[in-house]
Write a protein that holds these residues in place. Sequence first.
Motif, PDB file in Angstrom:
ATOM      1  N   UNK A  14      -2.107  -3.786  14.783  1.00  0.00           N
ATOM      2  CA  UNK A  14      -1.286  -2.627  15.641  1.00  0.00           C
ATOM      3  C   UNK A  14      -0.216  -3.079  16.621  1.00  0.00           C
ATOM      4  N   UNK A  15      -0.394  -3.962  17.208  1.00  0.00           N
ATOM      5  CA  UNK A  15       0.439  -4.495  18.178  1.00  0.00           C
ATOM      6  C   UNK A  15       1.498  -5.207  17.546  1.00  0.00           C
ATOM      7  N   UNK A  16       1.541  -5.849  16.400  1.00  0.00           N
ATOM      8  CA  UNK A  16       2.477  -6.401  15.590  1.00  0.00           C
ATOM      9  C   UNK A  16       3.124  -5.287  14.974  1.00  0.00           C
ATOM     10  N   UNK A  17       2.596  -4.143  14.511  1.00  0.00           N
ATOM     11  CA  UNK A  17       3.100  -3.059  13.860  1.00  0.00           C
ATOM     12  C   UNK A  17       4.297  -2.574  15.199  1.00  0.00           C
ATOM     13  N   UNK A  18       3.627  -2.237  16.308  1.00  0.00           N
ATOM     14  CA  UNK A  18       4.309  -1.473  17.298  1.00  0.00           C
ATOM     15  C   UNK A  18       5.586  -2.349  17.640  1.00  0.00           C
ATOM     16  N   UNK A  19       5.359  -3.821  17.886  1.00  0.00           N
ATOM     17  CA  UNK A  19       6.514  -4.429  18.344  1.00  0.00           C
ATOM     18  C   UNK A  19       7.608  -4.788  17.375  1.00  0.00           C
ATOM     19  N   UNK A  20       7.318  -4.847  16.203  1.00  0.00           N
ATOM     20  CA  UNK A  20       8.203  -5.155  15.184  1.00  0.00           C
ATOM     21  C   UNK A  20       8.772  -3.488  14.472  1.00  0.00           C
ATOM     22  N   UNK A  21       7.916  -2.623  14.591  1.00  0.00           N
ATOM     23  CA  UNK A  21       8.325  -1.242  14.203  1.00  0.00           C
ATOM     24  C   UNK A  21       8.319  -1.052  12.568  1.00  0.00           C
ATOM     25  N   UNK A  22       7.295  -1.986  12.048  1.00  0.00           N
ATOM     26  CA  UNK A  22       7.089  -2.256  10.611  1.00  0.00           C
ATOM     27  C   UNK A  22       5.463  -1.593  10.624  1.00  0.00           C
ATOM     28  N   UNK A  23       5.405  -0.688   9.634  1.00  0.00           N
ATOM     29  CA  UNK A  23       4.096   0.235   9.558  1.00  0.00           C
ATOM     30  C   UNK A  23       2.963  -1.003   9.277  1.00  0.00           C
ATOM     31  N   UNK A  24       1.768  -0.600   9.637  1.00  0.00           N
ATOM     32  CA  UNK A  24       0.549  -1.592   9.386  1.00  0.00           C
ATOM     33  C   UNK A  24       0.424  -2.121   7.853  1.00  0.00           C
ATOM     34  N   UNK A  25       0.550  -0.849   7.261  1.00  0.00           N
ATOM     35  CA  UNK A  25       0.494  -0.913   5.678  1.00  0.00           C
ATOM     36  C   UNK A  25       1.475  -1.981   5.038  1.00  0.00           C
ATOM     37  N   UNK A  27       2.806  -4.575   6.856  1.00  0.00           N
ATOM     38  CA  UNK A  27       2.428  -5.688   7.183  1.00  0.00           C
ATOM     39  C   UNK A  27       1.443  -6.517   6.340  1.00  0.00           C
ATOM     40  N   UNK A  28       0.365  -5.618   6.244  1.00  0.00           N
ATOM     41  CA  UNK A  28      -0.819  -5.971   5.190  1.00  0.00           C
ATOM     42  C   UNK A  28      -0.230  -6.475   3.693  1.00  0.00           C
ATOM     43  N   UNK A  29       0.702  -5.616   3.269  1.00  0.00           N
ATOM     44  CA  UNK A  29       1.417  -5.975   2.081  1.00  0.00           C
ATOM     45  C   UNK A  29       2.225  -7.325   2.183  1.00  0.00           C
ATOM     46  N   UNK A  30       2.963  -7.560   3.209  1.00  0.00           N
ATOM     47  CA  UNK A  30       3.644  -8.695   3.294  1.00  0.00           C
ATOM     48  C   UNK A  30       2.488 -10.137   3.370  1.00  0.00           C
ATOM     49  N   UNK A  31       1.326  -9.610   4.104  1.00  0.00           N
ATOM     50  CA  UNK A  31       0.427 -10.594   4.110  1.00  0.00           C
ATOM     51  C   UNK A  31      -0.042 -10.947   2.717  1.00  0.00           C
ATOM     52  N   UNK A  32      -0.470  -9.995   1.728  1.00  0.00           N
ATOM     53  CA  UNK A  32      -0.776 -10.049   0.272  1.00  0.00           C
ATOM     54  C   UNK A  32      -0.005 -10.894  -0.394  1.00  0.00           C
TER      55      UNK A  32
END
Length: 155
Positions: A14-25, A27-32
């Motif tokens: 959530x913090x990474x999403x807020x700071x980067x402006x990228x939705x958490x979904x 970010x999870x995709x990037x991680x996969x």
Amino acid sequence: MTTVSWNTKELTIGELSERSGVPASALRFYERQGLIHSRRTTGNQRRYHRTTLRVVAFIRASQTVGIPLTVIGEVLSFLPEGATPTREFWLRASECWSRELNSRIERLERMRDLFTDCIGCGCLSFEQCALVNPRDRLGEKGAGPHRLNTASPAS
């Protein structure tokens, strides 16, 4: 809105999403896709190192200019584990991508010019148009966008 300390070495999704402006979904995709990495807490929650912010910024900037995620991943694989993209890294990546971007620009310009020519004659058919494809010479080459994939139009 979550308050994140600038001293924090790790961020929640959530913090990474807020700071980067990228939705958490995303970010999870990037991680996969292996573009970013997290560690899991004992409660199985993701924790991202703060430097992941710079990696996410690099990914988003690259996507903005049309670089596919697979290519972005290839470039990021050259970074040592835990390292973040630096200005020098970005400059090297952009040099590599200049040829691809210039090629895309040339294809788009050809497409624009061909569509303008085709609309000018009014038939809107690449197979039958005597101006764009006289005697269907391109058909002899088989299927595919031959005029758009070459530097100069067939005559």
